[in-house]
Design an enzyme around this catalytic site. Structure first.
Site, short mmCIF file in Angstrom:
data_model
loop_
_atom_site.label_atom_id
_atom_site.label_comp_id
_atom_site.label_asym_id
_atom_site.label_seq_id
_atom_site.Cartn_x
_atom_site.Cartn_y
_atom_site.Cartn_z
N GLY A 53 -4.00 12.61 -19.43
CA GLY A 53 -4.97 13.69 -19.58
C GLY A 53 -4.31 15.05 -19.71
CB THR A 61 -0.77 15.19 -12.06
OG1 THR A 61 -0.57 16.53 -11.60
CG2 THR A 61 -1.91 15.15 -13.06
CD GLU A 121 10.72 4.96 4.77
OE1 GLU A 121 9.96 5.44 5.61
OE2 GLU A 121 10.31 4.59 3.64
CG HIS A 163 1.11 -3.80 32.05
ND1 HIS A 163 2.28 -3.10 31.89
CD2 HIS A 163 1.42 -4.96 32.69
CE1 HIS A 163 3.26 -3.81 32.43
NE2 HIS A 163 2.77 -4.94 32.92
P1 FAD Z 1 0.87 10.24 -6.91
O1 FAD Z 1 0.83 9.11 -5.97
O2 FAD Z 1 2.19 10.64 -7.47
O3 FAD Z 1 -0.14 9.90 -8.07
C1 FAD Z 1 -0.31 10.71 -9.18
C2 FAD Z 1 -0.71 9.85 -10.35
O4 FAD Z 1 -1.07 10.71 -11.42
C3 FAD Z 1 0.43 8.98 -10.87
O5 FAD Z 1 0.05 7.63 -10.88
C4 FAD Z 1 0.67 9.49 -12.29
O6 FAD Z 1 0.95 8.44 -13.20
C5 FAD Z 1 -0.67 10.13 -12.62
N1 FAD Z 1 -0.57 11.20 -13.63
C6 FAD Z 1 0.32 12.22 -13.64
N2 FAD Z 1 0.05 13.05 -14.68
C7 FAD Z 1 -1.02 12.52 -15.32
C8 FAD Z 1 -1.76 12.92 -16.46
N3 FAD Z 1 -1.48 14.06 -17.10
N4 FAD Z 1 -2.80 12.14 -16.84
C9 FAD Z 1 -3.12 11.01 -16.18
N5 FAD Z 1 -2.45 10.58 -15.09
C10 FAD Z 1 -1.41 11.34 -14.66
N6 FAD Z 1 4.17 8.77 1.70
C11 FAD Z 1 3.66 8.34 2.87
O7 FAD Z 1 2.71 8.95 3.35
N7 FAD Z 1 4.18 7.27 3.52
C12 FAD Z 1 5.23 6.58 3.04
O8 FAD Z 1 5.66 5.60 3.65
C13 FAD Z 1 5.81 6.99 1.82
N8 FAD Z 1 6.85 6.32 1.28
C14 FAD Z 1 7.34 6.70 0.08
C15 FAD Z 1 8.42 6.00 -0.44
C16 FAD Z 1 8.94 6.34 -1.66
C17 FAD Z 1 10.08 5.56 -2.23
C18 FAD Z 1 8.36 7.43 -2.40
C19 FAD Z 1 8.88 7.82 -3.75
C20 FAD Z 1 7.30 8.15 -1.88
C21 FAD Z 1 6.78 7.80 -0.63
N9 FAD Z 1 5.72 8.51 -0.05
C22 FAD Z 1 5.23 8.11 1.15
C23 FAD Z 1 5.12 9.67 -0.72
C24 FAD Z 1 3.79 9.29 -1.41
O9 FAD Z 1 4.02 8.24 -2.31
C25 FAD Z 1 3.20 10.49 -2.12
O10 FAD Z 1 3.11 11.58 -1.23
C26 FAD Z 1 1.81 10.17 -2.65
O11 FAD Z 1 1.85 9.11 -3.56
C27 FAD Z 1 1.20 11.40 -3.33
O12 FAD Z 1 -0.06 11.09 -3.79
P2 FAD Z 1 -0.71 11.86 -5.04
O13 FAD Z 1 -2.02 11.21 -5.27
O14 FAD Z 1 -0.65 13.31 -4.83
O15 FAD Z 1 0.29 11.57 -6.27
#
Ligand code: FAD
Length: 465
Positions: free
Chosen positions: A115, A144, A188, A444
């Site tokens: 998008g 995003t 991790e 406990h």
């Molecule tokens: P995201 O999960 O990044 O989702 C955004 C989505 O938007 C993506 O799927 C992307 O494809 C989509 N997108 C982007 N631009 C566009 C566009 N223009 N049009 C359409 N779609 C688009 N957090 C925790 O709380 N606990 C954990 O244990 C943890 N472990 C993690 C381990 C790893 C290895 C990593 C990398 C991260 C971890 N995190 C963890 C962090 C967590 O994954 C993120 O904080 C979380 O996913 C953020 O959510 P979000 O919805 O903001 O973004």
């Protein structure tokens, strides 16, 4: 052209939760996702696959090193990495499909594609075949997320120089793994491969790991990881990473001296950046801050009246549950309700063994802002359940206001503390005191009795220590 009340860009934990809540509240809602599967970073390449490998590798390590201590002889133990990875992939697949089901159940329209803004009410969606459609909406939520960053001049190829995404899908156990960055993700992933047999060395720029964490917890965590066999180069600056015929060579500088370490895999885990490129934000007039994040007010509204942003793409800890909470809050705000997020009570958990779980202020922060506080501490070595489980590394520390006893921060390192932190988060949400926890009956023998004992220790009346 179809018109929606709420259109969410991004189907991660921020975006999909927002879409479901908005639909529950009666809004005609759609969610656009470019990845091909829902769940974002968290489900596809983050929280879920990493926790799957952390769990499996911990089972392996326990079977190999600890079962014999409690009378379980396993004979020859072997690792089937392909199967372990297959189990992880199956879990991810099941959970991402589960969100598709939830979308159907809640009547959220799932739009597959990338998008970008055409104007402040219109999003242009381009799918993987290249065809485009326009979608109009009264309110647009940008969710995003974020993506991996590297250091200058170091290219992640996801083969020998990998990000967390590559480290979650290695085809064989590296003989030696260098982790650049001693934060949550690096430690991790380092733990996973250490347990599966790699030699792991962590290079960290600061003089301590997990920057921002309560120093006493961070120091204990470092000691425990060292005891497990992880090696650390602190106060060390990576200068270069190069492929050589003998492996991938990392050149770094420490105390004015240059060091070189060769390994088969280098994991870059130095942080993540907000995903704002390609959104055409300028067309809609949406402002970003100096760090490239989308600027919002306290109600997640950008400088444009009908456009909101949540999750990793805005300020705050990059955590899935923070994104989810913001997703629910913004759906409620858009629907005329009173959604809000309390940033003082967002827990952070490192899912290593032992786990680390923190919420609220650290001792360092309290000293800096001049708040007088009392400390209650309780070690797991004095908790009966931890003792019988042979899992008694770590302690719980509760920090309370000296005058009112109100809980200001709780910092835990120990078995299952990632689950136990929920109790103190709830207490903090209610403005609770150490006395409230100390007067609450805990079953406990459980690990959670250590939380109560730490609360009792605030007033120097712990029973078992
Ligand atoms: P995201 O999960 O990044 O989702 C955004 C989505 O938007 C993506 O799927 C992307 O494809 C989509 N997108 C982007 N631009 C566009 C566009 N223009 N049009 C359409 N779609 C688009 N957090 C925790 O709380 N606990 C954990 O244990 C943890 N472990 C993690 C381990 C790893 C290895 C990593 C990398 C991260 C971890 N995190 C963890 C962090 C967590 O994954 C993120 O904080 C979380 O996913 C953020 O959510 P979000 O919805 O903001 O973004």
């Amino acid at each position: 052209m179809e018109e929606f009340d709420v259109l969410v860009i991004g189907g991660g934990p921020g975006g999909y939760v927002c879409a479901i809540r908005a639909a529950q509240l009666g809004n005609k809602t759609a969610c656009i996702e470019s990845r091909g599967t829902l769940g974002g970073t968290c489900l596809n390449v983050g929280c879920i696959p990493s926790k799957s490998l952390l769990h499996a590798s911990e089972m392996y390590s326990k079977a190999k090193n600890e079962f014999k201590d409690i009378g379980i002889n396993t004979g020859d133990l072997s690792l089937d990495l392909t199967k372990m990875m297959g189990h992880k992939d199956k879990s991810v697949d099941g959970l991402t499909k589960g969100i598709e089901f939830l979308f159907k159940k809640n009547k959220v329209t799932y739009v597959k594609g990338h998008g970008s803004f055409k104007d402040k009410n219109t999003i242009l969606v381009k799918d993987s075949s290249g065809s485009t459609q326009e979608i109009k909406a009264k309110n647009i939520v940008i969710a995003t997320g974020s993506s991996v960053v590297s250091l200058p001049n170091i290219n992640i190829d996801e083969e020998t120089i990998v990000s967390s995404t590559g480290a979650l899908a290695l085809k064989k156990v590296p003989k030696k793994l260098i982790v650049i960055g001693g934060g949550y993700i690096g430690l991790e992933m380092g733990s996973v491969w250490l347990r599966l047999g790699s030699e792991v060395e962590v290079i960290e720029y600061m003089d301590h790991i997990t920057p921002g964490m309560d120093k006493e917890i961070s120091d204990t965590f470092l000691k425990i990881l060292k005891k497990q066999g992880m090696k650390f180069h602190l106060s060390t600056k990576v200068l270069d990473v190069k492929k050589t015929p003998n492996g991938t060579k990392v050149t770094a500088e420490s105390n004015g001296q240059t060091i070189e370490i060769v390994s088969d895999i280098v994991l870059m885990s130095v942080g993540r950046k907000p995903n704002t490129d390609g959104l055409n934000l300028e067309t809609a007039g949406v402002n970003r801050d100096s760090k490239g994040r989308i600027s919002t007010d306290k109600k997640f509204k950008t400088n444009i009246e009908n456009i909101y942003a949540i999750g990793d793409v805005i300020e705050g800890p990059m955590l899935a549950h923070k994104a989810e909470d913001e997703g629910m809050a913004v759906a409620e705000i858009i629907s005329g309700k009173y959604g809000h997020v309390n940033y003082d009570t967002i827990p952070g958990v490192v899912y290593t063994s032992p786990e680390v779980a923190v919420v609220g202020k650290t001792e360092e922060e309290l000293k800096k802002i001049g708040t007088e506080y009392n400390v209650g501490k309780f070690p797991f070595v004095a908790n009966s359940r931890a003792k019988i489980n042979n899992d008694s590394d770590g302690f719980i520390k509760i920090l309370v206001d000296k005058n009112t006893d109100k809980i200001l921060g709780v910092h835990m390192i120990g078995p299952d503390v990632g689950t136990m932190i929920a109790e103190v988060v709830l207490a903090m949400e209610f403005g609770g005191s150490a006395e409230d926890i100390a007067r609450t009956c805990h079953a406990h023998p459980t690990l959670s009795e250590a939380v109560r004992e730490a609360a009792l220790a605030v007033d120097k009346r712990a029973i078992h220590f």
